[in-house]
Each structure stands twice: as C-alpha cells, then as structure tokens.
Design an enzyme around this catalytic site. Structure first.
Site, short mmCIF file in Angstrom:
data_model
loop_
_atom_site.label_atom_id
_atom_site.label_comp_id
_atom_site.label_asym_id
_atom_site.label_seq_id
_atom_site.Cartn_x
_atom_site.Cartn_y
_atom_site.Cartn_z
N GLY A 109 -2.69 -10.08 6.64
CA GLY A 109 -2.55 -8.80 5.94
C GLY A 109 -2.99 -8.92 4.50
O GLY A 109 -4.14 -9.25 4.22
N GLY A 136 4.30 -5.22 3.70
CA GLY A 136 3.86 -5.59 5.04
C GLY A 136 4.99 -5.96 5.97
O GLY A 136 6.04 -5.31 5.99
N VAL A 137 4.78 -7.02 6.73
CA VAL A 137 5.78 -7.51 7.69
C VAL A 137 7.09 -7.85 6.98
O VAL A 137 8.17 -7.48 7.43
CB VAL A 137 5.25 -8.75 8.45
CG1 VAL A 137 6.35 -9.43 9.25
CG2 VAL A 137 4.09 -8.37 9.35
N ASP A 138 6.98 -8.52 5.84
CA ASP A 138 8.16 -8.93 5.08
C ASP A 138 9.02 -7.73 4.70
O ASP A 138 10.24 -7.71 4.90
CB ASP A 138 7.70 -9.69 3.83
CG ASP A 138 8.80 -10.45 3.12
OD1 ASP A 138 9.86 -10.72 3.73
OD2 ASP A 138 8.60 -10.78 1.94
N TYR A 165 -2.61 -11.16 2.42
CA TYR A 165 -3.10 -12.49 2.02
C TYR A 165 -4.54 -12.72 2.41
O TYR A 165 -5.12 -13.76 2.13
CB TYR A 165 -2.20 -13.59 2.59
CG TYR A 165 -0.87 -13.74 1.86
CD1 TYR A 165 -0.45 -12.83 0.90
CD2 TYR A 165 -0.04 -14.80 2.13
CE1 TYR A 165 0.76 -12.98 0.23
CE2 TYR A 165 1.17 -14.96 1.47
CZ TYR A 165 1.56 -14.05 0.52
OH TYR A 165 2.75 -14.21 -0.13
N ASN A 198 7.08 -13.91 1.53
CA ASN A 198 6.52 -14.49 0.31
C ASN A 198 7.48 -15.57 -0.15
O ASN A 198 8.61 -15.67 0.35
CB ASN A 198 6.24 -13.42 -0.76
CG ASN A 198 7.50 -12.71 -1.21
OD1 ASN A 198 8.47 -13.35 -1.60
ND2 ASN A 198 7.49 -11.39 -1.18
N ASP A 233 5.21 -3.21 16.89
CA ASP A 233 6.01 -3.41 15.68
C ASP A 233 6.91 -4.63 15.90
O ASP A 233 7.75 -4.63 16.79
CB ASP A 233 6.84 -2.15 15.45
CG ASP A 233 7.77 -2.22 14.26
OD1 ASP A 233 7.89 -3.29 13.62
OD2 ASP A 233 8.39 -1.19 13.96
N ILE A 234 6.73 -5.64 15.07
CA ILE A 234 7.51 -6.86 15.25
C ILE A 234 9.01 -6.62 15.09
O ILE A 234 9.82 -7.29 15.71
CB ILE A 234 7.02 -7.99 14.32
CG1 ILE A 234 7.58 -9.34 14.80
CG2 ILE A 234 7.37 -7.69 12.86
CD1 ILE A 234 6.83 -10.53 14.30
N SER A 237 -0.56 -14.31 7.43
CA SER A 237 -1.59 -14.32 6.38
C SER A 237 -2.73 -13.35 6.60
O SER A 237 -3.63 -13.25 5.76
CB SER A 237 -2.16 -15.73 6.14
OG SER A 237 -1.20 -16.55 5.50
#
Length: 171
Positions: free
Chosen positions: A123, A31-33, A125, A23, A9-10, A121
């Site tokens: 995920g 997602g990550v964002d 994207y 985005n 997990d980042i 990108s």
C-alpha cells in the site's frame, strides 16, 4: 499448510489471528493498520501502548512481529509486523519475507491454526503488487509451522486479487 487467496476486507476474516501491516509506532495509522485499530477498538491500542512502554520503546523493528488481543475483530489475536518501504535502489525483499516468517512464528507460538495476512508493504509503502505477492507466497509455501493449517492472503480489491491469482496459478 493450505494457502488461500481471498478478495476482501481483512478485518472481516474469521480466523485465529489477523496480521496487521503496522507502522513501527504500533499506535495505528492508515490503510490496513488504521482499519484494524478502528474496527478492533481501544483494547488493541492499549496493548500496543503497553508494548511501547516495555519491550519496544523505540518502536517495533522492520521485519519483526508481535501479538496483541484482537479486541472487537472476529479473531483472537492481531499479529503486528512492520513491512519495509520499497526502494528501487536497495533490495529490501529479505525484510519483507521476514514479516511473513516472523508473523508465522508468532502465530505458531500462540497456537493459532488460521491466519489472515494482508499484502504487506504493497500500500502506502509502495511495494509493487506483483513482487509483494511473490515474496508472500515464497514464504508461505516454504513454511512448516506446527500449528498453522491455513494461511489466507487477503487482497483488497479485484486488481490485486487478479494479480495474486495469476501469480499463484503460475506456481
């Protein structure tokens, strides 16, 4: 610069800077964002709103990078970058590589020694994981920033990690 692959997990990475696959709105997403904004708390969103109100009224352009506080995350900064949406009809790989290069440039300007990257990108994207790993490693292996001593490519799940490990080992 040492490059390490990490499965995990980042938002749990204890580094100087965490890179966010943002985005263009900089106002959070999935997602990550979404994970970074949720765990980092309102301080990240507040700085993102300030960036939108000043330098990035139309949003952060694809391939560019900008830093904010990391809020409640175990890092000092979040470096937001906007990856390209994958297209089978148009080669957007230069934009994807620019995300990594510009994030490293921002990290260097901040004086960050350790930086954790997601697989940008790959995920929602739609970028194919194998090529996303190749693009990331191409930039990270060629980079010569003055301050960054460790770049971590943090992969979510055993599948992406196994793909990344195979590609990294192949050179």
């Amino acid at each position: 610069m040492e490059i390490n692959l990490v499965e995990g997990d980042i938002t749990a990475q204890q580094v100087d800077a965490i890179v966010n696959a943002a985005n263009s709105s900089l106002l959070g997403g999935g997602g990550v964002d979404g994970a970074i904004h949720r765990k980092g708390g309102p301080a990240i969103l507040a700085e993102c709103r300030a960036l939108r109100a000043s330098r990035y009224g139309k949003g952060l352009p694809t391939g560019q990078a900008v830093a904010t506080t990391a809020g409640n995350l175990p890092a000092r900064w979040v470096i937001h970058t906007v990856g390209p949406v994958f297209s089978s009809r148009e080669d957007r790989s230069a934009l994807l590589r620019a995300c990594y290069a510009n994030s490293l440039r921002v990290a260097d300007e901040l004086g960050a020694a350790t930086v954790a990257f997601p697989l940008i990108s790959a995920g929602v994207y739609g970028w194919p994981v194998e090529d996303a790993v190749r693009q990331a490693l191409t930039v990270l292996r060629a980079a010569t920033p003055t301050h960054v001593t460790e770049a971590r490519l943090v992969l979510f799940g055993t599948g992406p990690y196994a793909v990344a490990a195979r590609i990294a080992e192949a050179g």
